[in-house]
Scaffold this active site. Structure first.
Site, short mmCIF file in Angstrom:
data_model
loop_
_atom_site.label_atom_id
_atom_site.label_comp_id
_atom_site.label_asym_id
_atom_site.label_seq_id
_atom_site.Cartn_x
_atom_site.Cartn_y
_atom_site.Cartn_z
N LEU A 4 0.80 -1.23 0.00
CA LEU A 4 0.00 0.00 0.00
C LEU A 4 0.83 1.27 0.00
CD1 LEU A 4 -2.83 -1.12 2.45
CD2 LEU A 4 -2.76 -1.27 -0.05
N CYS A 5 2.15 1.14 -0.13
CA CYS A 5 3.02 2.32 -0.20
C CYS A 5 2.99 2.93 -1.60
CB CYS A 5 4.46 1.94 0.15
SG CYS A 5 4.74 1.74 1.91
N HIS A 6 3.09 4.24 -1.64
CA HIS A 6 3.15 4.94 -2.93
C HIS A 6 4.56 4.86 -3.50
CE1 HIS A 6 -0.31 6.76 -0.86
NE2 HIS A 6 -0.81 6.97 -2.07
N MET A 41 8.31 4.99 5.53
CA MET A 41 8.48 3.57 5.19
C MET A 41 9.77 3.33 4.42
SD MET A 41 6.07 2.32 6.82
CE MET A 41 6.67 0.69 6.41
N GLU A 42 10.18 4.30 3.63
CA GLU A 42 11.43 4.16 2.89
C GLU A 42 12.62 4.15 3.84
OE1 GLU A 42 8.44 4.91 -0.02
OE2 GLU A 42 8.84 5.87 1.90
N ASP A 87 23.35 -11.35 7.04
CA ASP A 87 23.87 -12.29 6.03
C ASP A 87 25.39 -12.27 5.99
OD1 ASP A 87 23.72 -14.09 3.77
OD2 ASP A 87 24.24 -12.36 2.53
#
Length: 357
Positions: free
Chosen positions: A75-77, A111-112, A126
C-alpha cells in the site's frame, strides 16, 4: 480516536489517495541495531570478515531497499527519492544502523527510511552469519520525520530506550564514528579525560553540496570523528548535508541533545554558504571568543582564513562550533578546542567554574 488511513469504511485495505495533498520537502530518519558478538564487531571494524566490505555492501543494500519500498509493501506509494543515506556505528556488541530518506512530494518517506534500515540490517546479518548465526536485528523504528501537515515529529524520549523487548537500550546514536571510518576509530582508546561510564556524546556535521551529491570526497569529517573518538567521545557522524540543507542537518545533529556538535564547511562568503546563519538560529547563547580564537589561529598562517564567518555557542546544553571546510581549518579548530573542551563541557553541565572566568 484516529482512524487507520489504509482501511476504508468497510474494513478493506486501500491505497490512500494523496492527489489533493501539496508537495513539500519530506525527511524521515529511522534506526535499528544488529545485536551480535564482540568478535563480530571487531572483525567488521577491522574489515576482516570472511565476506569482505561488510558495511559498504549493507549500505548499498539499504539504499536499494528504500528505492524498492513500494514493491515490497503493497500500500506504499511510489516516491521519487531525493536522497537516501545509510550510516553505521558500533557499541561493544552491536552494529547500529541509521537511515535518512528525503523526497519532495505529497506523502511521507517514513516507510522508505524504515525499509532501508531493515534491509541494511538483514544484509549485515547475512554478512556476519558465518561467525555469529545467532545475531539478532532489533529495534527498527522511526526517529524523526519532517514535512506535510503534521510538520516536525520526534520519537518521544520515553520510547527511545525501549526499542527492543529484550532490554537493550537505544544505542543507535551512542556509537563510534559512522560508515567507512569505523575501522580507523577502532585504533583509538578513550583518553583519561572521560571514562566509559560518562563518555560524552558528539556529532560531526559536514556542509558540502558536492559530498552530499557524491561528486567529491569529504576529508574533514572523518578527521574530526577520529579525533573526538580518541578523546573518549561517543561520536555520531560524519553527517553530510548539502549547503542548502544545513539547517535540517543541524536539527538532525541536535535532536538527541549531544554534548558537542562540530560542523565543517559553509562558513565562507559564497552565496551558498549558510552554516553561520543556520547555527545562529538555534543558539541560545554565543561563545564569540571560541570562534574568534579559531579565526585568529588560521589567519596567522593563511590570511584568507579571516573570511570564515564561523560561529560558536550553546544550543540549550549542546556546544556548537563551526569550522571551515578545509583540512587546515579543521586542524586549527582542533588545536584551539582540545585544551578548552573539558572545562567548557564541565561549565555547561553546571560545574567547572573558576574565579578568573
Amino acid at each position: 480516536m484516529s482512524e487507520l488511513s489504509h482501511v476504508d469504511g468497510e474494513g478493506r485495505a486501500r491505497m490512500v489517495d494523496v492527489s489533493a495533498k501539496s508537495d513539500t520537502t519530506r525527511i524521515a530518519v529511522a534506526a535499528g541495531e544488529l545485536l551480535t558478538t564482540a568478535e563480530v564487531v571487531a572483525l567488521v571494524r577491522a574489515d576482516d570478515m570472511p565476506k569482505a566490505d561488510v558495511l559498504s555492501t549493507a549500505r548499498i543494500a539499504g539504499i536499494a531497499g528504500a528505492k524498492k519500498t513500494s514493491e515490497l509493501i503493497p500500500l506504499c506509494h511510489q516516491l521519487a527519492l531525493s536522497s537516501v543515506k545509510v550510516e553505521f556505528g558500533f557499541t561493544d556488541t552491536s552494529i547500529t544502523i541509521e537511515a535518512t530518506a528525503k523526497t519532495k512530494g505529497p506523502t511521507g518517506v517514513e516507510m522508505e527510511a524504515l525499509t532501508a534500515v531493515a534491509v541494511a540490517g538483514l544484509t549485515l546479518h547475512d554478512m556476519v552469519k558465518a561467525v555469529d548465526p545467532a545475531a539478532t536485528l532489533n529495534g527498527v523504528r522511526l526517529l524523526t520525520k519532517e514535512g506535510g501537515k503534521h510538520g516536525h515529529w520526534v520519537r518521544p524520549e520515553s520510547d527511545a530506550g525501549q526499542a527492543d523487548s529484550s532490554g537493550h537500550a537505544d544505542k543507535a546514536h551512542e556509537s563510534g564514528s559512522a560508515s567507512g571510518h569505523a575501522a580507523s576509530d577502532a585504533k583509538h582508546q578513550p583518553s583519561q579525560s572521560f571514562t566509559e561510564a560518562n563518555s560524552p556524546s558528539a556529532v560531526v556535521l559536514v556542509a558540502s553540496t558536492g559530498a552530499a551529491a557524491g561528486t567529491r570526497i569529504d576529508t574533514t569529517g572523518p578527521v574530526l570523528a577520529e579525533w573526538l573518538a580518541g578523546l573518549g567521545f561517543s561520536v555520531r557522524g560524519p553527517l553530510v548535508y548539502a549547503d542548502a540543507d544545513i539547517a535540517v542537518g543541524l536539527a538532525d545533529a541536535l535532536r538527541l541533545e549531544p554534548a558537542l556538535v562540530i560542523s565543517t564547511g559553509g562558513t565562507g562568503a559564497s552565496p551558498t554558504d549558510a552554516t553561520p546563519e543556520a547555527t545562529l538560529a538555534v543558539l541560545t547563547r554565543e561563545l564569540p571568543g571560541v570562534a574568534e580564537a579559531i579565526r585568529q589561529r588560521g589567519t596567522a598562517k593563511f590570511p584568507l582564513a579571516a573570511l570564515s564567518r564561523g560561529v560558536a555557542g550553546l544550543a540549550g546544553r549542546s556546544v556548537v562550533v563551526n569550522l571551515p571546510g578545509s583540512p587546515g581549518g579543521v586542524k586549527d579548530g582542533i588545536a584551539v578546542l582540545e585544551p578548552l573542551l573539558d572545562h567548557l563541557l564541565a561549565q555547561v553541565a553546571g560545574g567547572g567554574n573558576h574565579d578568573n572566568n
